[in-house]
Design a protein around this motif. Structure first.
Motif, mmCIF file in Angstrom:
data_model
loop_
_atom_site.group_PDB
_atom_site.id
_atom_site.type_symbol
_atom_site.label_atom_id
_atom_site.label_comp_id
_atom_site.label_asym_id
_atom_site.label_seq_id
_atom_site.Cartn_x
_atom_site.Cartn_y
_atom_site.Cartn_z
ATOM 1 N N ALA A 24 44.230 30.516 28.195
ATOM 2 C CA ALA A 24 43.018 30.206 29.132
ATOM 3 C C ALA A 24 43.155 31.119 30.652
ATOM 4 N N ILE A 25 44.511 31.038 31.008
ATOM 5 C CA ILE A 25 44.907 31.525 32.147
ATOM 6 C C ILE A 25 44.641 33.223 32.172
ATOM 7 N N VAL A 26 45.243 33.899 31.083
ATOM 8 C CA VAL A 26 45.053 35.306 30.889
ATOM 9 C C VAL A 26 43.499 35.517 30.686
ATOM 10 N N LEU A 27 42.948 34.702 29.889
ATOM 11 C CA LEU A 27 41.393 34.863 29.605
ATOM 12 C C LEU A 27 40.613 35.016 30.804
ATOM 13 N N GLY A 28 41.035 34.026 31.837
ATOM 14 C CA GLY A 28 40.393 33.917 33.096
ATOM 15 C C GLY A 28 40.599 35.275 34.068
ATOM 16 N N ILE A 29 41.827 35.645 33.806
ATOM 17 C CA ILE A 29 42.059 37.118 34.584
ATOM 18 C C ILE A 29 41.282 38.058 34.196
ATOM 19 N N ALA A 30 41.108 38.434 32.656
ATOM 20 C CA ALA A 30 40.273 39.061 31.926
ATOM 21 C C ALA A 30 38.776 39.137 32.244
ATOM 22 N N ILE A 31 38.399 37.762 32.232
ATOM 23 C CA ILE A 31 36.805 37.635 32.511
ATOM 24 C C ILE A 31 36.683 38.111 34.016
ATOM 25 N N SER A 32 37.433 37.819 34.991
ATOM 26 C CA SER A 32 37.182 37.996 36.287
ATOM 27 C C SER A 32 37.178 39.420 36.576
ATOM 28 N N GLN A 33 37.982 40.341 35.806
ATOM 29 C CA GLN A 33 38.103 42.036 36.113
ATOM 30 C C GLN A 33 36.542 42.176 35.469
ATOM 31 N N LEU A 34 36.236 41.756 34.243
ATOM 32 C CA LEU A 34 34.875 42.180 33.784
ATOM 33 C C LEU A 34 33.941 41.996 34.471
ATOM 34 N N VAL A 35 33.697 40.840 35.152
ATOM 35 C CA VAL A 35 32.709 40.331 36.043
ATOM 36 C C VAL A 35 32.685 41.230 37.224
ATOM 37 N N ASN A 36 33.776 41.599 37.889
ATOM 38 C CA ASN A 36 33.921 42.517 38.914
ATOM 39 C C ASN A 36 33.427 43.903 38.581
ATOM 40 N N TRP A 37 33.640 44.323 37.282
ATOM 41 C CA TRP A 37 33.287 45.640 37.145
ATOM 42 C C TRP A 37 31.883 45.686 36.824
ATOM 43 N N GLY A 38 31.500 44.857 36.106
ATOM 44 C CA GLY A 38 29.710 44.682 36.211
ATOM 45 C C GLY A 38 29.105 44.582 37.520
ATOM 46 N N LEU A 39 29.453 43.829 38.195
ATOM 47 C CA LEU A 39 28.999 43.850 39.512
ATOM 48 C C LEU A 39 28.928 45.081 40.412
ATOM 49 N N LEU A 40 30.064 45.716 40.141
ATOM 50 C CA LEU A 40 30.210 46.862 41.041
ATOM 51 C C LEU A 40 29.259 48.050 40.358
ATOM 52 N N ASN A 41 29.231 48.061 38.990
ATOM 53 C CA ASN A 41 28.260 48.949 38.841
ATOM 54 C C ASN A 41 26.681 48.757 38.912
ATOM 55 N N LEU A 42 26.346 47.466 39.044
ATOM 56 C CA LEU A 42 25.006 46.908 39.482
ATOM 57 C C LEU A 42 24.896 47.202 40.907
ATOM 58 N N ALA A 43 26.071 47.405 41.673
ATOM 59 C CA ALA A 43 25.793 47.867 43.007
ATOM 60 C C ALA A 43 26.152 49.246 43.269
ATOM 61 N N GLY A 44 25.987 50.039 42.447
ATOM 62 C CA GLY A 44 26.120 51.574 42.237
ATOM 63 C C GLY A 44 27.528 51.996 42.911
ATOM 64 N N GLY A 45 28.420 51.290 42.453
ATOM 65 C CA GLY A 45 29.933 51.757 42.546
ATOM 66 C C GLY A 45 30.400 51.427 43.945
#
Length: 475
Positions: free
Chosen positions: A157-178
């Motif tokens: 669960a810990i390593v999954l939480g790390i991965a999901i946080s980075q996926l969410v960050n990447w998605g939000l960054l793309n929505l904000a135009g980088g």
């Protein structure tokens, strides 16, 4: 006397006996604390440059904001056990969920960098509580023959939480135009990165309402019939539940509660085995693994990689972390703890050395910083291989060893000391990286490579191999 409410056994996909359906659900809910542990620890990675720009802070203050959660985690780990004995294990999970949610909202809406640090500290307390309560609760509700596999839910669960946080960050960054400071829903992107954690925190709190209290806690409070009902849901058909309740009661009456005094001895003040545990914890952090999870976006941008690509590479290293963890879980009982740790130390030394060489070719200043294409490729491969070697060895092996190498009479107290040393070392590495990076990025990685090199000989000379031994044999 056995429970009359249990159903006849029948096959379950995946090899889990029927009576384990409920306990797998219970362990999964408890492990959500581990998911939030990983998520909260790593989500700051996506916000570092946004925080730097918003509050115009230098490397020292920035490092403090990122790392201060680790001091909160040390506090949370210290108080979690006492709270669990007074309030119950499930209540502590609910309290941790509340703190995670409050930290997420506060971190999303800070007025200054210092109240952001305060909210980060509060989240750290929740991390510390989750790091203690989830494995303890899972161990107390799990049938003995499946305890190891169920306990592994926490690390997964810990390593999954790390991965999901980075996926969410990447998605939000793309929505904000980088742009980390790009506008989303009236806020800057980095604020949403920190605030969205309120969703899994709320889910954790709600799901914890559906799981039972630990039988051990219930017996300690004299609620033996409640404990019996919980055991009926997690033990196999035919188990003598009254005998199990009596056994728990006997253990509680005769259990030795270790104190600091039990750890004293030897020329260096503490027992040699305690120093070995502290050494394992410190080396696990001194190789710089959390620099990758806390600062990789800033790291890649500091050598000329654009923000969108840097967020993507942070996500891919998190996936590598999951792969390595799975490999470790498959190998740790097959080839042993020491061989796996030695393989990891050797692999990390080479990977970090290559990264240091690549970063030494950084050129330019300000916004015009770059790495030559060849060195940039080496740096990316080296960072991913470093995470892989760490995850398949020290990321899992250290926690396995800390649970095994201490004698029974001092295990809990010694684990507390080793865990505290780990949080402190984590804080030191995480707080110092922005300053070290500004001074000499390649030099910082030479330092981490040196610690990885030394960890090989530390394991080779000092660390015992507990594989195949009963816990009672460790002494």
């Amino acid at each position: 006397m056995t429970s009359t409410t249990e159903k006849a056994p029948r096959d379950v996909p995946g090899g889990w006996p029927p009576h384990l359906r409920h306990v797998v659900f219970i362990a999964s809910v408890a492990a959500m604390g581990g998911f939030l542990f990983g998520y909260d620890s790593a989500v700051i990675n996506g916000a570092v440059e946004g925080i730097r720009g918003r509050f115009e802070v230098g490397p020292g203050a920035l490092g403090t904001v990122v790392a201060i959660a680790l001091l909160g985690a040390a506090l949370g780990a210290v108080i979690a056990g006492r709270l669990a004995d007074r309030l119950g294990r499930v209540r502590v999970m609910q309290l941790a969920a509340l703190l995670f949610a409050a930290s997420a909202i506060g971190s999303m809406l800070p007025f200054t960098v210092w109240d952001l640090a305060l909210w980060r500290t509060l989240g750290g307390v929740a991390i510390g509580m989750a790091s203690v309560i989830a494995p303890a609760y899972i161990a107390e509700v799990s049938p003995a023959e499946y305890r190891g596999r169920l306990a592994s839910f926490q690390q997964a669960a810990i390593v999954l939480g790390i991965a999901i946080s980075q996926l969410v960050n990447w998605g939000l960054l793309n929505l904000a135009g980088g742009e980390q400071r790009g506008e989303l829903l009236g806020l800057e992107a980095w604020q949403l990165m920190l605030g969205i954690e309120v969703v899994p925190a709320a889910l954790y709190g709600l799901m914890s309402l559906r799981i039972p209290e630990s039988p051990r806690y219930l017996v300690s409070r004299g609620r033996r019939e409640d404990a019996r009902r919980v055991l009926a849901g997690v033990e196999a058909v035919g188990t003598d539940l009254d005998a199990k309740v009596r056994q728990i009661g006997e253990r509680l009456r005769t259990e030795h509660r270790p104190s600091w005094r039990d750890l004293l001895g030897g020329r260096a003040g503490l027992l040699p085995i305690v120093w070995i545990g502290i050494g394992l914890s410190i080396f696990q952090q001194l190789v710089g693994i959390n620099v990758i999870f806390y600062y990789s976006n800033s790291l890649w941008q500091s050598v000329g990689i654009d923000p969108d690509a840097s967020f993507f590479y942070s996500f891919t290293t998190s996936l590598i972390n999951i792969v390595g963890t799975v490999i470790a879980m498959m190998l740790v009982d097959r080839i042993g703890r020491k061989p796996l740790a030695l393989i990891g130390s050797a692999g990390m030394t080479v990977s970090l050395g290559l990264a240091a060489w690549a970063f030494s070719h950084r050129t330019g200043t300000g916004d015009d910083i770059r790495l030559p294409d060849g060195q940039a490729t080496v740096a990316l491969v080296a960072a991913h291989s470093f995470v892989l070697f760490f995850a398949l060895s020290w990321g899992v092996v250290v926690w396995v060893l800390l649970g095994e190498i201490f004698p029974n009479r001092i295990r809990a107290a010694a684990l507390g000391v080793a865990a505290s040393a780990q949080w402190i070392a984590n804080f030191a590495i995480s707080q110092s990286f922005p300053t070290l990076s500004d001074w000499n990025l390649s030099g910082a990685y030479v330092m981490y490579a040196t610690f990885a090199f030394l960890s090989f000989f530390f394991v080779l000379k000092w660390v015992p191999e507990p594989r195949g031994k009963a816990l009672e044999e460790m002494g």
